[in-house]
Motif scaffolding. Structure first.
Motif, mmCIF file in Angstrom:
data_model
loop_
_atom_site.group_PDB
_atom_site.id
_atom_site.type_symbol
_atom_site.label_atom_id
_atom_site.label_comp_id
_atom_site.label_asym_id
_atom_site.label_seq_id
_atom_site.Cartn_x
_atom_site.Cartn_y
_atom_site.Cartn_z
ATOM 1 N N ASP A 69 -1.170 10.742 -3.341
ATOM 2 C CA ASP A 69 -2.207 11.297 -2.976
ATOM 3 C C ASP A 69 -2.304 12.419 -2.946
ATOM 4 O O ASP A 69 -2.060 12.520 -1.771
ATOM 5 C CB ASP A 69 -2.250 10.128 -2.192
ATOM 6 C CG ASP A 69 -4.287 10.368 -2.039
ATOM 7 O OD1 ASP A 69 -4.337 11.129 -2.293
ATOM 8 O OD2 ASP A 69 -4.811 9.419 -1.501
ATOM 9 N N ARG B 295 0.281 10.788 1.027
ATOM 10 C CA ARG B 295 0.598 9.474 0.741
ATOM 11 C C ARG B 295 1.411 9.106 -0.586
ATOM 12 O O ARG B 295 1.463 9.407 -1.841
ATOM 13 C CB ARG B 295 0.562 8.590 1.264
ATOM 14 C CG ARG B 295 -0.821 8.244 0.069
ATOM 15 C CD ARG B 295 -2.176 7.271 1.495
ATOM 16 N NE ARG B 295 -3.393 7.453 0.623
ATOM 17 C CZ ARG B 295 -4.885 7.056 0.835
ATOM 18 N NH1 ARG B 295 -4.273 6.248 2.442
ATOM 19 N NH2 ARG B 295 -5.840 7.332 0.438
ATOM 20 N N TYR B 296 2.715 8.128 -0.716
ATOM 21 C CA TYR B 296 2.990 8.243 -2.616
ATOM 22 C C TYR B 296 3.003 6.282 -2.479
ATOM 23 O O TYR B 296 3.410 5.919 -1.316
ATOM 24 C CB TYR B 296 4.539 8.551 -2.739
ATOM 25 C CG TYR B 296 4.302 10.340 -2.515
ATOM 26 C CD1 TYR B 296 4.687 11.129 -3.134
ATOM 27 C CD2 TYR B 296 4.723 11.065 -0.727
ATOM 28 C CE1 TYR B 296 4.386 12.182 -3.544
ATOM 29 C CE2 TYR B 296 5.061 12.579 -1.049
ATOM 30 C CZ TYR B 296 4.801 12.841 -2.396
ATOM 31 O OH TYR B 296 4.902 14.082 -2.671
ATOM 32 N N ASP B 297 3.299 5.913 -3.719
ATOM 33 C CA ASP B 297 3.241 4.771 -3.480
ATOM 34 C C ASP B 297 4.841 4.244 -4.301
ATOM 35 O O ASP B 297 5.722 5.634 -3.670
ATOM 36 C CB ASP B 297 2.066 4.290 -4.615
ATOM 37 C CG ASP B 297 2.690 4.590 -5.740
ATOM 38 O OD1 ASP B 297 3.647 5.072 -6.395
ATOM 39 O OD2 ASP B 297 1.778 4.390 -6.997
ATOM 40 N N THR B 298 5.373 2.915 -4.273
ATOM 41 C CA THR B 298 7.053 2.754 -4.549
ATOM 42 C C THR B 298 7.131 3.274 -6.256
ATOM 43 O O THR B 298 7.991 3.092 -6.052
ATOM 44 C CB THR B 298 7.079 1.480 -4.431
ATOM 45 O OG1 THR B 298 5.758 0.449 -5.824
ATOM 46 C CG2 THR B 298 7.178 1.622 -3.234
ATOM 47 N N GLN C 95 0.731 -0.935 -0.331
ATOM 48 C CA GLN C 95 0.103 0.289 -0.212
ATOM 49 C C GLN C 95 1.105 1.398 -0.062
ATOM 50 O O GLN C 95 2.067 1.359 0.485
ATOM 51 C CB GLN C 95 -1.125 0.213 1.473
ATOM 52 C CG GLN C 95 -2.002 -0.578 1.497
ATOM 53 C CD GLN C 95 -2.878 -0.575 2.403
ATOM 54 O OE1 GLN C 95 -3.265 0.452 2.854
ATOM 55 N NE2 GLN C 95 -3.597 -2.016 2.644
ATOM 56 N N PRO C 96 0.478 2.355 -0.643
ATOM 57 C CA PRO C 96 1.164 3.584 -0.694
ATOM 58 C C PRO C 96 1.619 4.162 0.839
ATOM 59 O O PRO C 96 0.746 3.393 2.465
ATOM 60 C CB PRO C 96 -0.308 5.033 -1.657
ATOM 61 C CG PRO C 96 -0.707 3.900 -1.523
ATOM 62 C CD PRO C 96 -0.585 2.480 -1.447
#
Length: 381
Positions: free
Chosen positions: A252, A244-247, A194-195
């Motif tokens: 977001d 938040r950030y994903d990889t 998850q982010p």
């Protein structure tokens, strides 16, 4: 101006401690529900902030509060040296939380408790250097445990132990393997796949940074600084940080993680100190200017001086909560440099002004602030 924000934040922490009857700093304040029980993990690292401000302001009451928190932490330690996860009284031990409490035990010279906690952490460490037992999410080993490594290494500065140092070096190598080719870090959030909130991203990177410095691991330091560079580039390009950030560094932007934003102020300033690159100092200052309008300067006692987990307050990080560690990291951000120290040292004795000029911040955040303050303007003074 900084002294006003610090006054309110410190007053809120005093309330958070009093609200539990001295059983740690309340985890958070929730409107309509009130104060939560004490939170051992963050009580541990709030201690270092209190002692810093006791020195800045020559305020012995802050030192007394830090010492009282240290006494409480010693009183709730498990017989095997561990500390519980979650709120006070929770039965299950937590590796990460125990390591964060090490900061407070070390700062207050609780040697016996600190060494017991450290021995327990070493006893449950896996052969590859990771911690898999006593996890927040069973079966998941997050990368923000780099901050647990830092906690152990910090205690080793005061009470050295060669075997423990070697174990932490092994741990850092394990987590360093999580760096991806794009400089993101695999599993740096609360849950697998998850982010990650900027809260745990900052945890991960500051853990890498401080641990690499203590271990003199140049390669890890370089990887960490480059990861911070990529994050900084994202923020500058987009005009503000995502919540938040994903990889893949997809952000977001429907909310801001205010706790993570405060941590990023500290992180980027540390990267500036390490690298000498002024862009990180400037970004830290810009983020701090954008952060301060989110601190509540009015409202009932549980809110005044605090900062919500998210903006808007119904965002996904600590939804409708005012967490104590957000206030801690806000205070840390306010105390970043000599100029801030000078302004913080003069305690405000006159009533706070009734109007505060808006801070300069990217226009994209303005709607968030408007919704945020609309929500809180409904509370009576």
């Amino acid at each position: 101006m900084n002294a006003i924000h610090a006054d309110l934040a410190l007053d809120w922490l005093r309330q958070a401690y009093a609200a539990t009857g001295g059983a740690g700093f309340s985890h958070s304040y929730v409107p309509l529900l009130g104060w939560c029980k004490g939170y051992p993990e963050t009580t541990g690292y709030i201690i270092e902030t209190l002692l810093r401000y006791a020195d800045i302001r020559q305020d012995d009451s802050l030192k007394t509060l830090a010492e009282a928190a240290g006494d409480w932490l010693c009183s709730i330690q498990h017989l095997n040296g561990a500390y519980s996860g979650l709120l006070a009284g929770h039965p299950h031990p937590s590796a990460f939380n125990t390591a964060q409490i090490l900061f407070g035990l070390t700062h207050t010279n609780r040697q016996e408790a600190a060494l017991r906690a450290r021995r327990w952490l070493l006893s449950i460490q896996e052969p590859d250097g990771s911690w898999q037992q006593a996890a927040y999410v069973p079966g998941f080993t997050p990368s923000y445990y780099t901050r647990a490594v830092w906690g152990v290494l910090f205690s080793l500065q005061k009470w050295p132990e060669e075997t423990a140092s070697a174990s932490m070096r092994k741990a850092m190598r394990f987590y360093t393997n999580r760096f991806l080719p794009n400089s993101a870090v695999q599993d740096w959030g609360f849950y697998p796949g998850q982010p990650a909130f900027t809260h745990t991203i900052a945890y991960t990177l500051e853990g890498f940074l401080e641990s690499a410095l203590l271990l003199n691991e140049t390669e890890i330091l370089e990887k960490t600084v480059h990861s911070a560079k990529v994050l900084a580039d994202q923020i500058i390009r987009d005009g503000r940080p995502a919540g938040r950030y994903d990889t893949d560094w997809r952000g977001d932007y429907t909310f801001q993680c205010l706790t993570g934003l405060a941590q990023c102020c500290v992180l980027f300033h540390r990267v500036y100190e390490v690298s000498g690159q002024a862009r990180y100092r400037d970004l830290s200052a810009q983020l701090q200017a954008g952060l301060l309008p989110y601190q509540c300067l009015h409202g009932p006692p549980g809110i005044r001086g605090a900062m919500a987990g998210s903006a808007p307050v119904w965002g996904p990080y600590m939804r409708f909560r005012f967490p104590n560690w957000g206030v801690k990291f806000l205070l840390d951000a306010l105390a970043l440099n000599k100029h801030s120290f000078d302004s913080l040292a003069s305690v405000v004795t006159s009533p706070p002004p009734t109007h505060y000029p808006p801070a300069r911040y990217p226009p994209a955040a303005a709607s968030d602030r408007s919704l945020f303050w609309q929500f809180y303007s409904s509370f009576p003074e």
